[in-house]
Design an enzyme around this catalytic site. Structure first.
Site, PDB file in Angstrom:
ATOM      1  CG  ASN A  74      -0.228  -0.354   2.483  1.00 42.77           C
ATOM      2  OD1 ASN A  74       0.331  -1.403   2.556  1.00 42.77           O
ATOM      3  ND2 ASN A  74      -0.499   0.326   3.524  1.00 42.77           N
ATOM      4  CB  SER A 105     -11.003  -3.514   1.386  1.00 43.42           C
ATOM      5  OG  SER A 105     -11.487  -2.491   2.064  1.00 43.42           O
ATOM      6  CG  HIS A 147     -12.692   1.415   1.664  1.00 45.19           C
ATOM      7  ND1 HIS A 147     -11.600   2.281   1.617  1.00 45.19           N
ATOM      8  CD2 HIS A 147     -12.358   0.612   2.579  1.00 45.19           C
ATOM      9  CE1 HIS A 147     -10.607   2.073   2.695  1.00 45.19           C
ATOM     10  NE2 HIS A 147     -11.032   0.914   3.138  1.00 45.19           N
ATOM     11  CB  THR A 153     -28.112  -9.261   9.912  1.00 42.04           C
ATOM     12  OG1 THR A 153     -28.405  -9.910  10.960  1.00 42.04           O
ATOM     13  CG2 THR A 153     -28.758  -9.115   8.697  1.00 42.04           C
ATOM     14  CB  CYS A 183      -3.369   3.297   9.397  1.00 41.70           C
ATOM     15  SG  CYS A 183      -4.173   2.360   8.092  1.00 41.70           S
TER      16      CYS A 183
HETATM   17  N1  PLP Z   1      -4.616  -4.196   3.744  1.00 36.86           N
HETATM   18  C1  PLP Z   1      -3.894  -3.155   3.047  1.00 36.86           C
HETATM   19  C2  PLP Z   1      -2.701  -3.262   2.269  1.00 36.86           C
HETATM   20  C3  PLP Z   1      -4.563  -1.859   2.919  1.00 36.86           C
HETATM   21  O1  PLP Z   1      -3.890  -0.846   2.316  1.00 36.86           O
HETATM   22  C4  PLP Z   1      -5.665  -1.546   3.979  1.00 36.86           C
HETATM   23  C5  PLP Z   1      -6.139  -0.268   4.111  1.00 36.86           C
HETATM   24  O2  PLP Z   1      -5.379   0.532   3.904  1.00 36.86           O
HETATM   25  C6  PLP Z   1      -6.241  -2.632   4.679  1.00 36.86           C
HETATM   26  C7  PLP Z   1      -5.464  -3.998   4.568  1.00 36.86           C
HETATM   27  C8  PLP Z   1      -7.226  -2.485   5.561  1.00 36.86           C
HETATM   28  O3  PLP Z   1      -8.303  -2.672   4.866  1.00 36.86           O
HETATM   29  P1  PLP Z   1      -9.850  -1.804   5.371  1.00 36.86           P
HETATM   30  O4  PLP Z   1      -9.684  -0.388   5.359  1.00 36.86           O
HETATM   31  O5  PLP Z   1     -10.884  -2.420   4.255  1.00 36.86           O
HETATM   32  O6  PLP Z   1     -10.064  -2.474   6.651  1.00 36.86           O
END
Ligand code: PLP
Length: 374
Positions: free
Chosen positions: A151, A199, A201, A237, A322
């Site tokens: 990421n 994921s 989003h 659910t 994060c």
């Molecule tokens: N794994 C990676 C490589 C990510 O980039 C992210 C989010 O930034 C996540 C996991 C976590 O995903 P979520 O935001 O859907 O919890």
């Protein structure tokens, strides 16, 4: 007038209009609980089946191998802790030093419960090689978890080779594909993975929904106990609207994948050409996620750059979203060994399908201005 330019698509993406529209009926008229036996539950139940089929087709899986979760964090936690739950001999888990915290901290958590965890290091470009994994894996390894694409720096890992090493030692293989799904072609069979996290989003779907692919035959314990949803291994659910939105967004992105990739790569080259002459290192490997541009500027502050661009209406990141409150150099930048005089000046521009050439020009101008001033 102050412009707004969103260039942080690795943090999250804009919800596609088609996905939004596909979600609406499930939030208004069709609100039935898909688990109920009466006819009002029939349409939501059908919508879940269709979404499972759509998602499976996008990654070459079977519909019954797709399990809905609340997102990437849960999928990663489930894969790691769910395998530990069935690992009564407390065999080892191997992961990489550059994983997302959802994987790293899930591993720390099982480590505190007595499961051994080892970390494999990447090379300077963020690649974890099969040879490096081979050096630390043993027949006492239960699970290997290595991300498909990073990421922070976009490097795409050689998953086929890594999964083959894991399997040759009798271990399961999980990959965190949160950044990759919907952006590069994914074929779970070609990759040879047992589990894969995604994921919505991150691919223009809604937030708070994701899935874990679990290969038929791979055994994993339940992380969330309760009702019998998701074959009894992920209770709760179902969020039908979000699941339909996720499937619609993924289908759309997969349909437009080549076109989007070409567009984003053109923009990416434009950014790099526009910044030539400045003193920076481009992080990541040759094979990387389209539009993920991690740059480390010499004797600069990534945080100061972020705030100055923000004043110009431009959203970028200093690393993982994060980590944006954390002024330390990220664990990824440390692990790939970016020299100290560059490391603190790291930013991540992550371009998406909606970005334009004109926006890139603004980003370049703003960046040139603030890098000169940091
Ligand atoms: N794994 C990676 C490589 C990510 O980039 C992210 C989010 O930034 C996540 C996991 C976590 O995903 P979520 O935001 O859907 O919890």
């Amino acid at each position: 007038m102050k412009q707004f330019i969103y260039a942080d698509n690795a943090a999250t993406t804009k919800l596609d209009k088609v996905a939004f529209e596909a979600m609406l009926p499930w939030l208004t008229e069709e609100y039935g609980n898909a688990s109920q036996p009466y006819s009002f539950a029939r349409n939501p139940k059908k919508a879940l089946s269709k979404a499972r089929e759509t998602i499976a087709a996008c990654i070459n899986a079977q519909p019954e191998e797709i399990f809905f979760t609340s997102g990437g964090t849960e999928s990663d936690n489930w894969a790691i802790k769910g395998c530990a739950l069935l690992n009564l001999d407390k065999k080892a888990t191997i992961t990489s030093a550059i994983e997302h915290h959802a994987v790293l901290l899930a591993c720390s958590s099982i480590e505190r419960m007595g499961y051994p965890v080892a970390h494999v290091n990447p090379d300077r470009t963020g690649i974890v090689s099969a040879e490096t994994l081979e050096r630390i894996i043993t027949d006492d390894t239960n699970l290997v978890s290595i991300m498909l694409a990073n990421n922070e720096i976009g490097s795409i890992e050689p998953i086929e080779e890594l999964a083959a090493v894991a399997h040759s030692h009798g271990a399961l293989f999980h990959t965190d594909a949160v950044q990759a799904v919907g952006h590069i072609p994914i074929d779970v069979h070609k990759l040879g993975v047992d589990m894969l996290s995604a994921s919505a989003h991150k691919f223009n779907g809604p937030k708070g929904i994701g899935f874990l692919y679990i290969k038929k035959g791979a055994k994993i314990g339940a992380l969330i106990d309760g009702g019998a949803q998701e074959k009894g291994i992920r209770a709760g659910t179902e969020n039908v609207a979000a699941i339909v939105g996720m499937a619609t967004a993924l289908e759309q992105n997969c349909k437009d994948l080549d076109e989007n990739q070409m567009h984003i790569e053109t923009l990416e080259s434009k950014v790099l050409d526009g910044l030539s002459g400045l003193d920076f290192i481009r992080n990541g490997s040759q094979r990387h996620l389209p539009g993920n541009v991690s740059l480390s500027f010499r004797h600069a502050s990534g945080e100061a750059i972020l705030h100055r661009l923000d004043l110009n209406g431009i959203c970028i990141s200093t690393g993982a979203a994060c980590d944006s409150v954390n002024t330390q150099v990220s664990h990824v930048i440390r692990a790939i060994g970016v020299p100290d005089e560059y490391a603190l000046g790291t930013i991540r521009i992550s371009l998406g399908k909606d970005n334009t050439e004109e926006e890139i020009e603004h980003i370049i101008d703003a960046l040139k201005n603030c890098v000169n001033r940091t």
